[in-house]
Design an enzyme around this catalytic site. Structure first.
Site, short mmCIF file in Angstrom:
data_model
loop_
_atom_site.label_atom_id
_atom_site.label_comp_id
_atom_site.label_asym_id
_atom_site.label_seq_id
_atom_site.Cartn_x
_atom_site.Cartn_y
_atom_site.Cartn_z
N SER A 135 86.44 29.60 0.40
CA SER A 135 87.09 30.41 1.42
C SER A 135 88.50 30.71 0.93
O SER A 135 89.30 29.79 0.75
CB SER A 135 87.12 29.63 2.74
N LYS A 161 84.25 33.89 0.07
CA LYS A 161 84.56 34.36 1.42
C LYS A 161 86.04 34.65 1.46
O LYS A 161 86.83 33.87 0.95
CB LYS A 161 84.18 33.26 2.42
N LYS A 163 89.32 35.78 4.00
CA LYS A 163 89.80 35.90 5.37
C LYS A 163 90.28 37.33 5.59
O LYS A 163 90.93 37.91 4.72
CB LYS A 163 90.96 34.93 5.60
N ASP A 188 85.65 36.55 6.87
CA ASP A 188 85.82 35.74 8.07
C ASP A 188 87.07 36.22 8.81
O ASP A 188 88.17 36.16 8.27
CB ASP A 188 85.96 34.26 7.69
N GLU A 213 81.96 36.91 9.53
CA GLU A 213 82.05 35.69 10.34
C GLU A 213 83.05 35.88 11.48
O GLU A 213 84.17 36.32 11.24
CB GLU A 213 82.46 34.53 9.43
N ASP A 238 81.06 31.27 14.17
CA ASP A 238 81.71 29.98 13.88
C ASP A 238 82.30 29.48 15.21
O ASP A 238 81.63 28.77 15.97
CB ASP A 238 82.78 30.20 12.79
N LYS A 262 79.68 23.33 11.64
CA LYS A 262 80.79 22.42 11.39
C LYS A 262 80.61 21.26 12.35
O LYS A 262 80.67 21.47 13.57
CB LYS A 262 82.14 23.08 11.68
N GLY A 290 83.93 24.68 6.51
CA GLY A 290 84.93 23.71 6.10
C GLY A 290 86.13 23.78 7.01
O GLY A 290 86.37 24.80 7.66
O1 OSB Z 1 87.18 29.63 10.01
O2 OSB Z 1 86.02 28.67 8.54
C1 OSB Z 1 87.09 28.79 9.15
C2 OSB Z 1 89.75 26.51 7.62
C3 OSB Z 1 90.37 26.04 8.75
C4 OSB Z 1 89.97 26.49 9.97
C5 OSB Z 1 88.91 27.41 10.07
C6 OSB Z 1 88.26 27.86 8.93
C7 OSB Z 1 88.72 27.43 7.68
C8 OSB Z 1 88.18 27.92 6.43
C9 OSB Z 1 88.43 27.05 5.22
O3 OSB Z 1 87.65 28.98 6.27
C10 OSB Z 1 87.21 26.37 4.73
C11 OSB Z 1 87.57 25.31 3.74
O4 OSB Z 1 87.86 25.66 2.60
O5 OSB Z 1 87.57 24.12 4.11
MG MG Z 2 85.27 30.54 10.14
#
Ligand code: OSB
Ligand code: MG
Length: 369
Positions: A135, A161, A163, A188, A213, A238, A262, A290
């Site tokens: 991510s 992925k 953001k 995402d 996402e 999510d 998660k 994550g």
């Molecule tokens: O939306 O998936 C998410 C990290 C913190 C809070 C929300 C998210 C995330 C990530 C990071 O996308 C995922 C990772 O590398 O742990």
């Molecule tokens: Mg997410």
């Protein structure tokens, strides 16, 4: 299984690289390490709350209070036949899934260590390695974003992925496709859009993304179903999926085609298995999300990802992307084929380096019956 002591440590660690989502940029990570003791063994969990209520309404402080005042008292000194029973002991308390998950997951590790089996086996998983993706947060420029992605692909990750948020979406994706061609790619939004943006989001359909996402509100199901009608790109939820009830509803109304699991968001391993099974019954693939975990939570995620319906690469990546050094030995590493090996020792199958946890601890409590 009987837990005689619950230890809480509030830990703060600098991130190797800042992480920016549509809701915030962070440079360090705060979380609670939960340790449980029983019958001469020790289990670990990690509470994935952060200092601020931005991803979730839970925070380090709310989790600390729930764990000390409501959750630990419901497990301390209680005889459980199996860790899958722990979640039910919390039934009277509404919400606070991250706090519940941290303690429940520690109980699973404790049990797995007691029966001397890898956690994956106790959870019902069979895989010996899991597919790993990354991510990538919002960067200061598209060049920087491209360079970050180049590094991750060179490391061998199986999918990327990124953001997105208004102003950092279609152009960013176009620049990635231009530079990296058909790389497995998804986005995402962390709830940064509304249904009024449907037409704009539909521009993403041109880029053959694996999924988008959580484009809309963090608690929404209805609008996502409307949006999915107008998008070719599959929607993955999510934030919206915090109970099995919302998952059932989301699947029934077509609000998503994929779900991000998660354990912190849904209340632990038992709830994650139930969500995984529900999705499998409905032909909805899942992948493991994550929360910028340390090696403790990260290794829990690896074990959970061995269940069969985790058919898409997740956000569970190597330790060195996050913390150097990590709190566990050996650290989580990526194999050349873009997978992560599942530890084979009892429980989590890694050693928590107590000195490193203590050195990063800002607050501690030891709870007994
Ligand atoms: O939306 O998936 C998410 C990290 C913190 C809070 C929300 C998210 C995330 C990530 C990071 O996308 C995922 C990772 O590398 O742990
Ligand atoms: Mg997410």
């Amino acid at each position: 299984m009987r837990i005689d002591r619950v230890q809480l440590r509030l830990v703060r660690l600098p991130l190797v690289q800042f992480f920016e989502t549509s809701f915030a940029r962070i440079h360090d990570r705060e979380f609670i390490v939960v340790t449980v003791n029983g019958d001469g063994a020790q289990g670990y969990g990690e509470c994935v709350t952060d200092r601020d209520p931005y991803y979730s309404s839970e925070t380090s402080d709310t989790a600390w209070q729930m764990l000390t005042d409501y959750l630990a008292p419901r497990v301390l000194g209680v005889e459980f036949a199996h860790p899958r029973e722990v979640y039910a002991a919390f039934a009277q308390i509404r919400g606070h899934n991250m706090a519940k998950a941290a303690l429940e997951m520690a109980a699973w590790d404790l049990h797995a260590r007691q029966v001397r089996q890898p956690l994956s086996q106790v959870l019902g998983g069979a895989r010996t390695s899991i597919a790993s993706g990354v991510s990538v947060g919002i960067q200061d420029s598209l060049e920087q974003l491209g360079d970050k992605i180049a590094g991750e692909l060179a490391a061998g990750y199986q999918r990327v992925k990124v953001k997105i948020k208004p102003g950092w979406d279609v152009e960013a994706v176009a620049s990635i496709r231009k530079r990296f061609g058909a790389v497995p790619l998804m986005v995402d939004a962390n709830a940064a859009y509304t249904l009024a943006d449907a037409e704009h989001l539909a521009e993403l359909d041109a880029f053959d993304l694996m999924m988008i996402e959580q484009p809309l509100h963090y608690d929404d199901v209805h609008d996502h179903a409307q949006l999915q009608q107008r998008l070719r790109t599959p929607i993955c939820l999510d934030e919206s999926i915090h109970t099995l009830h919302t998952a059932r509803e989301a699947i029934a109304v077509g609000a998503c085609k994929i779900i991000n699991v998660k354990p912190g968001r849904i209340g632990g391993h038992a709830q994650s298995i139930a969500l995984h099974d529900l999705c499998a019954e409905h032909g909805v693939p899942v992948w493991h999300g994550g929360m910028l975990e340390s090696g403790i939570g990260r290794t829990h995620n690896i074990h959970l990802s061995t269940l069969p319906n985790f058919t898409l690469p997740g956000d569970v990546a190597a330790s060195k992307r996050y913390f150097e050094p990590d709190l566990v030995d050996p650290p989580v590493e990526l194999q050349p084929d873009g997978t992560i090996a599942v530890p084979t020792g009892p429980g989590l199958g890694v050693t928590v380096v107590e000195d490193r946890v203590d050195a990063a601890t800002h607050r501690a409590a030891s709870l007994t019956p």
